[in-house]
Scaffold this active site. Sequence first.
Site, mmCIF file in Angstrom:
data_model
loop_
_atom_site.group_PDB
_atom_site.id
_atom_site.type_symbol
_atom_site.label_atom_id
_atom_site.label_comp_id
_atom_site.label_asym_id
_atom_site.label_seq_id
_atom_site.Cartn_x
_atom_site.Cartn_y
_atom_site.Cartn_z
ATOM 1 N N GLY A 112 0.802 -1.209 0.000
ATOM 2 C CA GLY A 112 0.000 0.000 0.000
ATOM 3 C C GLY A 112 0.836 1.260 0.000
ATOM 4 C CG ASN A 113 -1.274 4.842 0.246
ATOM 5 O OD1 ASN A 113 -1.253 5.269 -0.896
ATOM 6 N ND2 ASN A 113 -2.391 4.463 0.833
ATOM 7 N N GLY A 114 2.401 3.291 2.356
ATOM 8 C CA GLY A 114 3.692 3.347 3.035
ATOM 9 C C GLY A 114 4.721 2.466 2.364
ATOM 10 C CB THR A 135 -4.472 -0.850 0.311
ATOM 11 O OG1 THR A 135 -5.233 -0.408 1.433
ATOM 12 C CG2 THR A 135 -4.756 0.072 -0.846
ATOM 13 C CG ASP A 137 -7.819 1.005 3.954
ATOM 14 O OD1 ASP A 137 -8.888 0.677 4.494
ATOM 15 O OD2 ASP A 137 -6.721 0.922 4.520
ATOM 16 N N GLY A 180 -11.346 1.791 7.711
ATOM 17 C CA GLY A 180 -11.166 3.024 6.961
ATOM 18 C C GLY A 180 -10.668 4.092 7.918
ATOM 19 N NE ARG A 276 -27.517 -4.649 22.887
ATOM 20 C CZ ARG A 276 -28.174 -3.905 23.751
ATOM 21 N NH1 ARG A 276 -28.033 -2.573 23.713
ATOM 22 N NH2 ARG A 276 -28.981 -4.457 24.639
#
Length: 359
Positions: A112-114, A135, A137, A180, A276
């Site tokens: 992913g991004n990192g 990812t 996300d 998220g 709940r």
Amino acid sequence: MLRVGLLTSGGDCQALNATMRGIVKTLTNCSPKPVEFYGFEDGYQGLIYSRFRVMTSADFSGILTRGGTILGTSRTPFKQLDTPEADGVEKVPAMVHTYHKLKLDCLFMLGGNGSTKTANRLRQEGLNVIALPKTIDNDTWGTDMTFGFTSAVEVATKCIDDIHTTASSHGRVFVIEIMGHKVGWIPLYAGVAGGADIILIPEIPYDLKAVERSIEQRIENGGRFAIVVVAEGAISKEDATLSKKEYKKKIAARTSPSIAYGLAADIERVTGRETRVAIPGHTQRGGEPDAQDRVFATQCGVEAARGCLEGEFGFMVAQRNGKMCRTPLEEVAGKLKYVNPSSDLVREAKMLGISFGDE
């Protein structure tokens, strides 16, 4: 001889194996030279400590439908890249050393991004690197899609579907927390697909009073229950005015396990409705990839392998407007793709009567 390395970095997702299979099958079928595959264990840690397996195409057979990653994965935060490991090992020099020791022609990085920022750093060190957008996300800049996303949406949607029956039976409000942290792609898509009444995402700060009004209006219109889908990184309008430092301090002082519990308590307090919480959590990363993920992951693998065979490196495989393409790593590294609050899907969801807590 063509020597290539593969590693999977960061959080796991459902289509990592399918992507690696696409790379390996394409190179095996199309390379004019014999190919040697080096699979690095546990992400960049395998590259740092030279933990690898010499693999053949047979190792990647039968894994199209298998979730997770056969190589294992771990997180090596980019912001700590120049901080030595606990045993004193310098990360970047160690990775460069392993790459050259094995005489690799290319390193395929699924992350992913990192992880992509680290891949770009290795490119700057002179290594031939190709990144593939992994990812759940779907927040990687420069591509319309990431593999793992549609499978995660499927899991989250199933959770919302299942909650409907118990919410209806007891006449309750349910707050469902969906993954998220910084972006709201999964809760947005799953919320629309699952028929949520309210969707709260980081890109659209919410007002608790607006959430209350939406729930009360639904009850007044004859609804027995309400479904509130909230991203783990959703933020109130009040908190959105805080500085980053002030907000982090407030989060650190939070007594509830996550935003869902605090939000549920607030909803029950202001509406008087029994409320709940349901959290699918890491199940959103688990299980088999869905059909769309299998197709897209395969496309990513093929396009990455094509780039290697053509001698092009330093890019991330991407999809734009339905077409596979290559985005330079320096343009991708460090950027996130956020949900546009004015996007078609948000507008359409609002026209359906779904509240985002902003009005």
